[in-house]
Design an enzyme around this catalytic site. Structure first.
Site, PDB file in Angstrom:
ATOM      1  N   SER A   1      -2.899 -12.750   3.942  1.00  0.00           N
ATOM      2  CA  SER A   1      -3.338 -12.572   2.552  1.00  0.00           C
ATOM      3  C   SER A   1      -2.275 -13.118   1.604  1.00  0.00           C
ATOM      4  O   SER A   1      -2.607 -13.622   0.521  1.00  0.00           O
ATOM      5  CB  SER A   1      -3.662 -11.106   2.244  1.00  0.00           C
ATOM      6  OG  SER A   1      -2.500 -10.309   2.234  1.00  0.00           O
TER       7      SER A   1
ATOM      8  N   LYS B   1       0.799  -1.228   0.000  1.00  0.00           N
ATOM      9  CA  LYS B   1       0.000   0.000   0.000  1.00  0.00           C
ATOM     10  C   LYS B   1       0.834   1.281   0.000  1.00  0.00           C
ATOM     11  O   LYS B   1       0.292   2.357  -0.219  1.00  0.00           O
ATOM     12  CB  LYS B   1      -0.961  -0.015   1.185  1.00  0.00           C
ATOM     13  CG  LYS B   1      -2.032  -1.089   1.050  1.00  0.00           C
ATOM     14  CD  LYS B   1      -2.943  -0.780  -0.123  1.00  0.00           C
ATOM     15  CE  LYS B   1      -4.095  -1.762  -0.190  1.00  0.00           C
ATOM     16  NZ  LYS B   1      -5.062  -1.415  -1.230  1.00  0.00           N
TER      17      LYS B   1
HETATM   18  N1  PMP Z   1      -3.373  -7.909   1.589  1.00  0.00           N
HETATM   19  C1  PMP Z   1      -3.329  -7.006   2.565  1.00  0.00           C
HETATM   20  C2  PMP Z   1      -2.622  -7.365   3.841  1.00  0.00           C
HETATM   21  C3  PMP Z   1      -3.962  -5.767   2.428  1.00  0.00           C
HETATM   22  O1  PMP Z   1      -3.927  -4.856   3.422  1.00  0.00           O
HETATM   23  C4  PMP Z   1      -4.650  -5.498   1.228  1.00  0.00           C
HETATM   24  C5  PMP Z   1      -5.391  -4.210   1.052  1.00  0.00           C
HETATM   25  N2  PMP Z   1      -6.572  -4.159   1.822  1.00  0.00           N
HETATM   26  C6  PMP Z   1      -4.673  -6.475   0.217  1.00  0.00           C
HETATM   27  C7  PMP Z   1      -4.001  -7.668   0.434  1.00  0.00           C
HETATM   28  C8  PMP Z   1      -5.464  -6.308  -1.048  1.00  0.00           C
HETATM   29  O2  PMP Z   1      -5.030  -5.289  -1.902  1.00  0.00           O
HETATM   30  P1  PMP Z   1      -6.018  -4.505  -2.814  1.00  0.00           P
HETATM   31  O3  PMP Z   1      -6.771  -3.536  -1.952  1.00  0.00           O
HETATM   32  O4  PMP Z   1      -5.139  -3.792  -3.789  1.00  0.00           O
HETATM   33  O5  PMP Z   1      -6.961  -5.442  -3.477  1.00  0.00           O
END
Ligand code: PMP
Length: 328
Positions: free
Chosen positions: A274, A46
């Site tokens: 994630s 991010k």
């Molecule tokens: N993994 C983590 C730990 C995140 O904080 C995020 C963002 N919420 C994502 C994956 C997913 O990314 P995106 O918002 O670009 O889909």
């Protein structure tokens, strides 16, 4: 990360150009590469959107130097946006639903942000409404809204996607990434499909999340522990274009947890849940390509590890599944 052979003028110059690392646990004939986003200064993918979105909003005059940015976020966007905001002379305010990791809130505060909590039940849409209220009360405030602004996916189109193409050229069969706002997957998919027509685009969500309904798949809504991806309200992710996605894979908390622990113990990657989920789906996609069950324009799979496992130590991410689930 970026270049180490010249001094950087600011921490903002160290965002991006993260390493692309081959996973050991993948079929030999179809390698899986992970873009390791923990190398960013704020420790997550991010940082890229924080820098890109705020620079563009300032250029467009949607906010001016000395103004305020108010953003609904589960945490990593707040950290990334706080870094950029303070370097660009903006005051960051983040609205965070309860229930997300404590570490993230502390880091946002350490980076100079104001953190406002809202009830976890209200979810991201509750946080978004509160962010709009706060912005309306302040002068020269903007709500970038990562779930809606095309600048989010554009950051990944211009950086993450191009970096993957620079590393692998046209040798990309599938792009597999977790979806929260969808910015990461949409930006990378757009960049790669321009050079590799027919590249397979796979979204990853936790079991219990309902993005799958966007492709007409049955989904049973339930709570999940995997953090940063998934939703109970697919319409919130305005950037996610179902027509650009071939498949939405649901990965259980148990599989994501086992995989992130395996990645740490066997491959030296300290990554969050994630990333665990993305790794499971990327390896499965590679297996299917290797077995000839899936058509792909090349025999290579790319995925993204969005953040670090250290960010979730207070949630017992390392150890038994039951301890992480909060049942031990
Ligand atoms: N993994 C983590 C730990 C995140 O904080 C995020 C963002 N919420 C994502 C994956 C997913 O990314 P995106 O918002 O670009 O889909």
């Amino acid at each position: 990360m970026t270049a180490h052979d010249t001094p950087a003028a600011s921490v903002l110059e160290t965002i991006g150009e993260t390493p692309l690392v081959e996973l050991d646990a993948a079929p030999q004939s179809v390698p899986v590469y992970a873009k390791v986003e923990t190398f960013n200064p704020g420790g997550s993918v991010k940082d890229r959107i924080g820098k890109h979105i705020l620079q563009r909003l300032l250029e467009r005059g949607e906010v001016s130097s000395g103004g305020t940015v108010v953003e609904p976020t589960a945490g990593n966007t707040g950290i990334g946006m706080a870094i950029a905001a303070r370097q660009l002379d903006l005051q960051p305010v983040f609205v965070v639903p309860d229930g997300f990791s404590e570490e993230k809130e502390r880091l946002m505060a350490a980076l100079g942000a104001e953190v406002v909590n809202v009830s976890g039940e209200a979810g991201m849409s509750g946080a978004t409404n509160r962010a709009r209220e706060i912005a309306a009360q302040r002068e020269d405030a903007v709500v970038p809204q990562q779930f809606a602004t095309p600048l989010n996916a554009e950051a990944h189109y211009e950086t993450t996607g191009q970096e993957i193409l620079d590393a692998l050229g046209e040798e990309i069969g599938a792009v597999v990434a977790g979806v929260g706002s969808g910015g990461t997957l949409m930006g990378i998919a757009r960049a790669v499909s321009e050079r590799v027509p027919g590249v397979r685009v796979v979204a990853v969500e936790p079991e219990g999340s309902t993005f799958g309904t966007l492709l007409g798949e049955a989904r049973e809504e339930a709570d999940y522990k995997t953090e940063g991806i998934g939703t109970h309200d697919p319409d919130v992710a305005e950037l996610l274009d179902p027509d650009a996605i071939d498949e939405i894979v649901a990965v259980s908390d148990r599989e994501a947890h086992a995989e992130l622990n395996r990645l740490a113990a066997e491959e030296g990657h300290l990554v969050g849940s994630s990333a665990g989920a993305a790794s499971v789906a990327a390896r499965e996609t590679a297996e299917r390509i290797a077995e000839g069950d899936l058509d792909a324009p090349a025999e290579t799979v790319v995925t993204v590890f969005p953040d670090s496992g250290e960010r979730y130590l207070s949630k017992n991410i390392y150890g038994s599944f039951e301890a992480w689930e909060g049942k031990a």
